[in-house]
Write an enzyme that holds these catalytic residues in place. Structure first.
Site, PDB file in Angstrom:
ATOM      1  N   ALA A   1     -16.334  12.234   0.297  1.00 45.92           N
ATOM      2  CA  ALA A   1     -16.305  12.501  -1.143  1.00 45.92           C
ATOM      3  C   ALA A   1     -14.894  12.798  -1.633  1.00 45.92           C
TER       4      ALA A   1
ATOM      5  N   GLY B   1      15.565  -9.109  -0.630  1.00 47.98           N
ATOM      6  CA  GLY B   1      15.346 -10.090   0.433  1.00 47.98           C
ATOM      7  C   GLY B   1      14.931  -9.392   1.718  1.00 47.98           C
TER       8      GLY B   1
ATOM      9  N   GLY C   1      -4.972  12.187  -6.253  1.00 47.58           N
ATOM     10  CA  GLY C   1      -4.846  12.973  -7.480  1.00 47.58           C
ATOM     11  C   GLY C   1      -5.534  12.315  -8.661  1.00 47.58           C
TER      12      GLY C   1
ATOM     13  N   GLN D   1      -2.224  19.008 -15.592  1.00 46.25           N
ATOM     14  CA  GLN D   1      -0.936  19.412 -15.020  1.00 46.25           C
ATOM     15  C   GLN D   1      -0.605  18.617 -13.761  1.00 46.25           C
ATOM     16  N   GLU D   2      -1.608  18.468 -12.909  1.00 47.94           N
ATOM     17  CA  GLU D   2      -1.377  17.728 -11.673  1.00 47.94           C
ATOM     18  C   GLU D   2      -0.990  16.280 -11.966  1.00 47.94           C
TER      19      GLU D   2
ATOM     20  N   GLN E   1      11.567  -7.033  -3.470  1.00 44.52           N
ATOM     21  CA  GLN E   1      11.728  -8.494  -3.392  1.00 44.52           C
ATOM     22  C   GLN E   1      13.182  -8.915  -3.557  1.00 44.52           C
TER      23      GLN E   1
ATOM     24  N   ILE F   1      -5.638  16.445   3.610  1.00 46.25           N
ATOM     25  CA  ILE F   1      -5.068  17.632   2.978  1.00 46.25           C
ATOM     26  C   ILE F   1      -3.560  17.709   3.224  1.00 46.25           C
TER      27      ILE F   1
ATOM     28  N   THR G   1     -10.862  17.217  -1.102  1.00 43.15           N
ATOM     29  CA  THR G   1     -11.450  15.973  -0.593  1.00 43.15           C
ATOM     30  C   THR G   1     -12.122  16.169   0.763  1.00 43.15           C
TER      31      THR G   1
HETATM   32  C1  FAD Z   1      -1.655  10.943   1.278  1.00 40.52           C
HETATM   33  C2  FAD Z   1      -2.803  11.632   0.619  1.00 40.52           C
HETATM   34  C3  FAD Z   1      -2.698  12.957   0.258  1.00 40.52           C
HETATM   35  C4  FAD Z   1      -3.778  13.618  -0.307  1.00 40.52           C
HETATM   36  N1  FAD Z   1      -3.692  14.950  -0.572  1.00 40.52           N
HETATM   37  C5  FAD Z   1      -4.803  15.613  -0.918  1.00 40.52           C
HETATM   38  C6  FAD Z   1      -4.804  17.035  -0.984  1.00 40.52           C
HETATM   39  O1  FAD Z   1      -3.774  17.671  -0.749  1.00 40.52           O
HETATM   40  N2  FAD Z   1      -5.951  17.667  -1.298  1.00 40.52           N
HETATM   41  C7  FAD Z   1      -7.088  16.993  -1.547  1.00 40.52           C
HETATM   42  O2  FAD Z   1      -8.095  17.619  -1.815  1.00 40.52           O
HETATM   43  N3  FAD Z   1      -7.134  15.643  -1.498  1.00 40.52           N
HETATM   44  C8  FAD Z   1      -6.030  14.947  -1.167  1.00 40.52           C
HETATM   45  N4  FAD Z   1      -6.070  13.593  -1.084  1.00 40.52           N
HETATM   46  C9  FAD Z   1      -7.322  12.889  -1.377  1.00 40.52           C
HETATM   47  C10 FAD Z   1      -7.279  12.049  -2.666  1.00 40.52           C
HETATM   48  O3  FAD Z   1      -7.269  12.851  -3.784  1.00 40.52           O
HETATM   49  C11 FAD Z   1      -8.466  11.106  -2.620  1.00 40.52           C
HETATM   50  O4  FAD Z   1      -8.183  10.137  -1.644  1.00 40.52           O
HETATM   51  C12 FAD Z   1      -8.729  10.421  -3.918  1.00 40.52           C
HETATM   52  O5  FAD Z   1      -9.217  11.323  -4.832  1.00 40.52           O
HETATM   53  C13 FAD Z   1      -9.722   9.267  -3.780  1.00 40.52           C
HETATM   54  O6  FAD Z   1     -10.865   9.655  -3.140  1.00 40.52           O
HETATM   55  P1  FAD Z   1     -11.439   8.836  -1.916  1.00 40.52           P
HETATM   56  O7  FAD Z   1     -10.343   8.588  -0.974  1.00 40.52           O
HETATM   57  O8  FAD Z   1     -12.650   9.504  -1.429  1.00 40.52           O
HETATM   58  O9  FAD Z   1     -11.837   7.423  -2.557  1.00 40.52           O
HETATM   59  P2  FAD Z   1     -13.261   7.056  -3.123  1.00 40.52           P
HETATM   60  O10 FAD Z   1     -13.672   8.095  -4.081  1.00 40.52           O
HETATM   61  O11 FAD Z   1     -14.166   6.721  -2.017  1.00 40.52           O
HETATM   62  O12 FAD Z   1     -12.885   5.727  -3.933  1.00 40.52           O
HETATM   63  C14 FAD Z   1     -12.927   4.422  -3.370  1.00 40.52           C
HETATM   64  C15 FAD Z   1     -12.573   3.451  -4.485  1.00 40.52           C
HETATM   65  O13 FAD Z   1     -13.569   3.509  -5.505  1.00 40.52           O
HETATM   66  C16 FAD Z   1     -12.957   3.712  -6.736  1.00 40.52           C
HETATM   67  N5  FAD Z   1     -13.804   4.452  -7.664  1.00 40.52           N
HETATM   68  C17 FAD Z   1     -14.154   5.746  -7.567  1.00 40.52           C
HETATM   69  N6  FAD Z   1     -14.907   6.097  -8.629  1.00 40.52           N
HETATM   70  C18 FAD Z   1     -15.007   4.997  -9.418  1.00 40.52           C
HETATM   71  C19 FAD Z   1     -15.654   4.708 -10.661  1.00 40.52           C
HETATM   72  N7  FAD Z   1     -16.328   5.644 -11.321  1.00 40.52           N
HETATM   73  N8  FAD Z   1     -15.557   3.470 -11.151  1.00 40.52           N
HETATM   74  C20 FAD Z   1     -14.866   2.520 -10.503  1.00 40.52           C
HETATM   75  N9  FAD Z   1     -14.242   2.734  -9.335  1.00 40.52           N
HETATM   76  C21 FAD Z   1     -14.325   3.953  -8.806  1.00 40.52           C
HETATM   77  C22 FAD Z   1     -11.714   4.456  -6.408  1.00 40.52           C
HETATM   78  O14 FAD Z   1     -10.746   4.350  -7.421  1.00 40.52           O
HETATM   79  C23 FAD Z   1     -11.265   3.768  -5.157  1.00 40.52           C
HETATM   80  O15 FAD Z   1     -10.621   2.571  -5.479  1.00 40.52           O
HETATM   81  C24 FAD Z   1      -4.981  12.932  -0.548  1.00 40.52           C
HETATM   82  C25 FAD Z   1      -5.072  11.589  -0.205  1.00 40.52           C
HETATM   83  C26 FAD Z   1      -4.015  10.941   0.391  1.00 40.52           C
HETATM   84  C27 FAD Z   1      -4.195   9.534   0.798  1.00 40.52           C
HETATM   85  C1  FAD Z   2      10.490  -9.555   9.450  1.00 36.79           C
HETATM   86  C2  FAD Z   2      11.432 -10.692   9.297  1.00 36.79           C
HETATM   87  C3  FAD Z   2      11.446 -11.711  10.219  1.00 36.79           C
HETATM   88  C4  FAD Z   2      12.365 -12.747  10.098  1.00 36.79           C
HETATM   89  N1  FAD Z   2      12.433 -13.698  11.075  1.00 36.79           N
HETATM   90  C5  FAD Z   2      13.466 -14.579  11.052  1.00 36.79           C
HETATM   91  C6  FAD Z   2      13.703 -15.424  12.151  1.00 36.79           C
HETATM   92  O1  FAD Z   2      12.962 -15.407  13.139  1.00 36.79           O
HETATM   93  N2  FAD Z   2      14.749 -16.248  12.107  1.00 36.79           N
HETATM   94  C7  FAD Z   2      15.575 -16.293  11.034  1.00 36.79           C
HETATM   95  O2  FAD Z   2      16.517 -17.076  11.058  1.00 36.79           O
HETATM   96  N3  FAD Z   2      15.402 -15.496   9.955  1.00 36.79           N
HETATM   97  C8  FAD Z   2      14.368 -14.632   9.952  1.00 36.79           C
HETATM   98  N4  FAD Z   2      14.198 -13.795   8.888  1.00 36.79           N
HETATM   99  C9  FAD Z   2      15.099 -13.868   7.759  1.00 36.79           C
HETATM  100  C10 FAD Z   2      14.461 -14.417   6.465  1.00 36.79           C
HETATM  101  O3  FAD Z   2      14.219 -15.786   6.577  1.00 36.79           O
HETATM  102  C11 FAD Z   2      15.388 -14.071   5.300  1.00 36.79           C
HETATM  103  O4  FAD Z   2      15.301 -12.704   5.108  1.00 36.79           O
HETATM  104  C12 FAD Z   2      15.038 -14.781   4.027  1.00 36.79           C
HETATM  105  O5  FAD Z   2      15.349 -16.134   4.140  1.00 36.79           O
HETATM  106  C13 FAD Z   2      15.769 -14.194   2.812  1.00 36.79           C
HETATM  107  O6  FAD Z   2      17.114 -14.130   3.039  1.00 36.79           O
HETATM  108  P1  FAD Z   2      17.939 -12.788   2.757  1.00 36.79           P
HETATM  109  O7  FAD Z   2      17.225 -11.703   3.421  1.00 36.79           O
HETATM  110  O8  FAD Z   2      19.337 -13.021   3.125  1.00 36.79           O
HETATM  111  O9  FAD Z   2      17.803 -12.586   1.202  1.00 36.79           O
HETATM  112  P2  FAD Z   2      18.835 -13.112   0.102  1.00 36.79           P
HETATM  113  O10 FAD Z   2      19.054 -14.542   0.328  1.00 36.79           O
HETATM  114  O11 FAD Z   2      19.974 -12.210   0.060  1.00 36.79           O
HETATM  115  O12 FAD Z   2      17.958 -12.941  -1.195  1.00 36.79           O
HETATM  116  C14 FAD Z   2      17.937 -11.756  -1.994  1.00 36.79           C
HETATM  117  C15 FAD Z   2      17.050 -12.009  -3.182  1.00 36.79           C
HETATM  118  O13 FAD Z   2      17.598 -13.062  -3.983  1.00 36.79           O
HETATM  119  C16 FAD Z   2      16.646 -14.040  -4.213  1.00 36.79           C
HETATM  120  N5  FAD Z   2      17.227 -15.360  -4.363  1.00 36.79           N
HETATM  121  C17 FAD Z   2      17.838 -16.087  -3.419  1.00 36.79           C
HETATM  122  N6  FAD Z   2      18.196 -17.274  -3.922  1.00 36.79           N
HETATM  123  C18 FAD Z   2      17.811 -17.297  -5.208  1.00 36.79           C
HETATM  124  C19 FAD Z   2      17.909 -18.258  -6.256  1.00 36.79           C
HETATM  125  N7  FAD Z   2      18.476 -19.449  -6.082  1.00 36.79           N
HETATM  126  N8  FAD Z   2      17.403 -17.939  -7.471  1.00 36.79           N
HETATM  127  C20 FAD Z   2      16.823 -16.749  -7.661  1.00 36.79           C
HETATM  128  N9  FAD Z   2      16.711 -15.816  -6.708  1.00 36.79           N
HETATM  129  C21 FAD Z   2      17.202 -16.090  -5.502  1.00 36.79           C
HETATM  130  C22 FAD Z   2      15.742 -13.961  -3.017  1.00 36.79           C
HETATM  131  O14 FAD Z   2      14.505 -14.532  -3.251  1.00 36.79           O
HETATM  132  C23 FAD Z   2      15.663 -12.480  -2.804  1.00 36.79           C
HETATM  133  O15 FAD Z   2      14.737 -11.941  -3.692  1.00 36.79           O
HETATM  134  C24 FAD Z   2      13.255 -12.773   9.004  1.00 36.79           C
HETATM  135  C25 FAD Z   2      13.206 -11.766   8.070  1.00 36.79           C
HETATM  136  C26 FAD Z   2      12.326 -10.725   8.199  1.00 36.79           C
HETATM  137  C27 FAD Z   2      12.376  -9.631   7.215  1.00 36.79           C
END
Ligand code: FAD
Ligand code: FAD
Ligand code: FAD
Ligand code: FAD
Lengths: 380, 380, 380, 380
Positions: free
Chosen positions: C131, C340, C364, C242-243, C337, C158, C127
């Protein structure tokens, strides 16, 4: 909930009368019409007499000159009823509107009063067997011949095809051209050379006489032209937003209605020592659908307002048509599921709604065509 | 592509003969049967003569004692054909299997040969108007009376309901109990007190005689019991995996077939100076669907193998039924879309496939019931 | 459940040793490596000593000549652990495989033993900033100069970019051509003109030294070429399956593992007088995910078998990569999700898995490129 | 497009000044704050001086007494900027609002001017390690002791946890009760017994000091109570709609912004002889997302208007929170994909937006809790 703010008292009175009409004149017969694949002409006359056809046509052309919301109410109440046989929407929202907007004084005077009264039923003839989305590739020819045009060709999927008295017909006057070669005519179906083809058997919309139509050496006077030669495509484009809005309006109501049915059914359907409504899955599914129905409602009403201000763009309408059509299909599908086996029985409205729904993602501009329009606009 | 590895040459020969049978004996008549809402008895006799019914029944009971793959082939080829009127699957995979597995020698001797030949058509009578998923709450009573049982009650949604000669009937012998009060009977429909109710009008499966059935003071000898008193629920549970696998098998094929139709259609359908196949949207959608169809195929075949080793669990089968049913519905929906307006026309197989498909997420254990079974199993 | 049938006892013993290695040599340090954005070279030496690198390399090149399943086990156990810092997969599955398949005897003799032992770390340099998907448009030039080539250009993204000792580098030897102008070189990074650019800060994979690389007047002997001039693109194509399979293998395991974590968490997390597992929504979601994980497992194993038979096509691999990548992302999202607020905390593996996952739909071969490959194949 | 109709000229002037503030006072430092996991206090003072904090607080309490739209503008412009480190929303929309609505004259006089100026930073302390959604099961006790209360317990996930000077703290004054036992206090964090726990390392929101807090024998005067004893749960319920609306407002903007970024990126990113924007897949995906962003915008604005009329119900707000949160996450996910590998690089706003987004389906009422609220309401 979001109260709708569009309608005034006179609208709601009209709505009540439309509901009564549907109950009395449509509900008892709809099952039969589904079997027949068509509705009787009298229904149209009754609907005309009830003031339900082409509400916006000015009084000088036999109409009541009401605002667009009256048409909306007819579409909404028909959608709410689940009765899809009468093809009022195409007649009012499309055919009459084309004539009102583009017709000569003579055309308006001749056709509109009859369309308001239900004496003349309108169709829109665009699609051909090989060209739907790609409208500019139609082949039906209209060849100038003195003061007349000779029309030859074939249309398909034409709603009201067996009943129609007048057709807004898309033809090619210049086959060397694409869009620019298209011309519209207002074709009187009593003319020789007009041949009704077969009524098409469909997945749903069983009471609608969707048909093939043939035009064999059909001679129309030049005065039957709608707009000018080569202007047809452009004219059609100007009405797309309205057509698509109308579909969105219907879909919004069907979604709301199907949810109501399902809430009620699941509330009453007993199972496992409780009701189907007691299952979290039921409540969560319906919560998702209801949320989308509410959002769709708010958006649709915003579109209606925008349309009435003359500001609804082609893109707005494409968004409304696409999103509400998708919602429509999704809602009836997920609701049907909650009816269990009964949802598959034709006697249940949800089963019919499911079969009827599937067309909305295709006709009047498919989902894909909508995406094309919207997607393209993003890069301008 | 993944070559299937299940079948040997004898299977493929049989497959060819089944295809020929369908082409000759079903294809020309199916449209009429859809109108009739039923198939003629002769079809069953012909199918019997062709060796297509109950392939696994041992020779001592009139069968050919073939392996399960022969049944699979019948289900697959019927699914591929798109012809859903003949209710072979319930007859072979369920009714005959119940009798083979749980029947007394007398019952087997009496019914199985007739079922193999198509003289006797089988139905499975479980669902009642108020109880489907919640099977243990059925109300049809079977009351001991000397050497007989008197059966009273009502069933609904019974496939082959107008045609059936024998029913595996779920009854309550002890209404104070739930599952433990359920007893199965093998009911001869020529007995007095058996009353066929109305044939139900459905969204799809138009050629199937899904019906209401009534049991009014119907007297059966105690020897008509299948298994022992109170054992009914347990017996049904043991056959669920097989029933659900059969549905998955059909769904896998419908998915493959619908994709084939759509590839072909979009390849030929011209629009915008090319074909519908030229649009990236078309290719991407079909790529997604095809991928899932291939994965579904590999999984289904793995399930068939597992079933034949006697190892397919209730949970495995629930997974297969759920996932393949969902795929089935999704594929026909997305494919229909690519047919445009033609997809909505009943003459196109995709339209019928769409209408037929919707039941697979409901009957034979709904998606929700499958999720219940699978979800629960995760926490054990 | 579906027992896996691929592995024999020796494989399972190896798996146990890999698990122990991860627990002892990776788990305690991974958090630090995430902070460093890189792993220490010793890890590679230890992994080499443990026989975990390039298991399939023949004994003559310093390897153990094991079957592909040993590599699979390394990828699987790394995936199961949730530790993504060590870039073993690219090293083993890609770089070593390229050399093994296309290298000259000299190249193999020189590099493979070092790669097996972990002394030399491999990278794949395709990459460029402008390109990625459109690989044939790379600009890095390799210009013939006597017995050498002079390489100028830039790579990006890379993996193992800071650590690598050897790069399979894609260059243009003929910039007037597209794919046909591409040539691969095996570049020794100790050569003058090789410049490591910045380590890129990423959404996830925090411990991986994904980097920019620069080639400034870098002179390599002609013998560093892999394959022949202009053959580069073709060679890369032969290794794509393979990749992509390797990515699918990892995704299948991540999906399984995330579900396991979530079943356990929801089972223990108390709320509303019960646990999160008691909610039908929780059970239904996990039932859906588990079903897909099982189906994905069966399919992945079928792909592994097919690959080992030398029959896995580019399309098969694209299907596996696409579907399992999608599943991977969906599962970690839905599982997060259910944790929580805790799911959003970096200390929870599910949070890291979420951040790590997002790349699999891009690198890839992106999802879109996979769809392109599959979609196109349908119309052949 | 749908022009927004909410704002007047004074609002737009304010918006411009907020944008300038963000550009000048936030943009240059945000990267550093992400590393620090916290913003400096001076930022708060500057924001206060710029009139951006608690815009609706009346003049008598040091505020400007502006309408709610000024707060909205701050939330929107922060969301548009992609800078999530400053926790203004909780401070203004929640803490200050609680005090304004439920505080005694003394409390208002003491805290509000400091909150408007940024001298005092507010936090909302509800969640505990074992109780989030199930708020009524918190364990932090407040025990009456003469004229004081002694508070003991622990909170977790508290936004602004390291910076806060004042906390709206949910406690249990009667542990024998559920909701009815909950009482709110306004806790001054300079009091002995208040202990800040560790700053939590998160998937995103890297610049926010989300923290654990401990309360060890912390003595507050009875006058620190907000509302009356046992009234806490009820008070919190009355503010839920506002909190959820604020989240929807932010999500609507993030969705719009991410789409804008992506349109621009794909328009410029070259590949395969054109740009990424040329692919139908790109256009169709963005068409779908844009449509939902537009619909979400119309709905959000309708909710804002309804809220300002005092009519936004708990259910309306739950719908807005749920739908917009889902949209937010979906949009950043699909947009990131279109950036290819660059979308995974932290330097790209879309990567950070992706990491930041994941919390909106959890905090402030999870998606599941929203569905519970909405679903239940359907059956009333
Ligand atoms: C963490 C990480 C590790 C990586 N490791 C390696 C590595 O070790 N070696 C290496 O060579 N590369 C590596 N890559 C690069 C990776 O393979 C490319 O990012 C990937 O192939 C996509 O290319 P691009 O980023 O240029 O996206 P682009 O080609 O610019 O694509 C942009 C968007 O357009 C879409 N698109 C592209 N073509 C089409 C089409 N024909 N129709 C519709 N949509 C299309 C794509 O799916 C994408 O959503 C790595 C990338 C990351 C993020
Ligand atoms: C970045 C961040 C900032 C926050 N800031 C504040 C803050 O400033 N003050 C504060 O008081 N709190 C804060 N919170 C807490 C946040 O409001 C709680 O995380 C949230 O209400 C969910 O509670 P929990 O994490 O205990 O999840 P849980 O209640 O343990 O829920 C676990 C899972 O069960 C699901 N679930 C719960 N009840 C039901 C049901 N009846 N039926 C089906 N599924 C259910 C939930 O949707 C969730 O998927 C923060 C959390 C984060 C991550
Ligand atoms: C019940 C019914 C009633 C109808 N009533 C009327 C009527 O009253 N008057 C009338 O004139 N017509 C009517 N129609 C026709 C209807 O408008 C067309 O069916 C519709 O426009 C689609 O055209 P088509 O069927 O030719 O599909 P095609 O244009 O052949 O489309 C096939 C598929 O290709 C897709 N496609 C098309 N273009 C693109 C693109 N650029 N990119 C990606 N995908 C694309 C389509 O979305 C569709 O999925 C009716 C149709 C039905 C079924
Ligand atoms: C065409 C057709 C053919 C049929 N053939 C036969 C036949 O030959 N023999 C026979 O005996 N039956 C037959 N059936 C009946 C079929 O098996 C039942 O319709 C099916 O089991 C569902 O039962 P129900 O209709 O009572 O739905 P209900 O049980 O009332 O279900 C209603 C809804 O609630 C959902 N639900 C149920 N339980 C739960 C739960 N625990 N959690 C969440 N949601 C739940 C269901 O999934 C469904 O969405 C047939 C049905 C049809 C439509």
């Amino acid at each position: 909930m979001f109260e709708r703010r569009l309608f005034r008292e006179e609208h709601e009175m009209f709505r009540a009368s439309v509901r009564k009409f549907i109950e009395k004149e449509i509900a008892p017969y709809h099952q039969q019409w589904e079997k027949d694949g068509i509705v009787p002409r009298e229904l149209w006359l009754k609907a005309g007499a009830a003031g339900m056809l082409c509400c916006t046509i000015p009084e000088e052309y036999g109409g009541l000159g009401l605002d667009y919301l009256f048409d909306v109410i007819v579409f909404e109440e028909m959608a709410r009823s689940g009765f899809t046989a009468p093809g009022f929407m195409i007649h009012c929202d499309l055919v009459a509107t084309y004539i009102k907007s583009f017709g000569s004084e003579e055309q308006k005077k001749y056709w509109l009063p009859k369309m308001v009264s239900g004496e003349a039923i309108g169709s829109l003839g665009m699609t051909e067997p090989h060209a739907g989305s790609d409208l500019k590739n139609i082949k039906t020819r209209a060849t100038r011949n003195g003061d007349s045009y000779i029309i030859d060709g074939q249309k398909v999927f034409i709603s009201n095809g067996q009943l129609c008295d007048v057709i807004v017909l898309a033809t090619k006057t210049d086959s060397s051209q694409g869009a620019a070669g298209i011309t519209l005519f207002l074709v009187d179906t009593s003319l020789p050379g007009f041949v009704r083809g077969k009524k098409l058997d469909k997945l749903g919309l069983k009471g609608q006489d969707t048909s093939e139509l043939f035009f064999e050496n059909l001679r129309v006077p030049a005065s039957a032209m709608l707009g000018t030669e080569g202007q047809g495509f452009a004219l059609m484009m100007t009405k797309l937003a309205q057509e698509r809005l109308a579909q969105a309006i219907r879909s919004a109501v069907v979604a709301e209605t199907a949810i109501d049915w399902t809430v009620e059914y699941t509330h009453n359907r007993k199972a496992f020592g409780g009701t189907i409504a007691d299952f979290q899955n039921t409540q969560f599914k319906l919560a998702e659908l209801k949320t989308e129905a509410v959002i769709g409602r708010v958006f649709t009403d915003a579109c209606i307002e925008k349309f009435m201000r003359g500001e609804l763009s082609e893109i707005d309408a494409a968004m409304a048509k696409m999103w509400l059509s998708n919602l429509h299909c999704k809602v009836v599908d997920e609701c049907l599921q909650l009816f269990g086996g009964w949802g598959y029985m034709w006697e249940y409205p949800i089963a019919r709604a499911y079969a009827d729904a599937r067309i909305v993602k295709i006709a009047g501009g498919s989902i894909e065509v909508m995406k094309h329009i919207i997607g393209r606009s993003l890069y301008r």
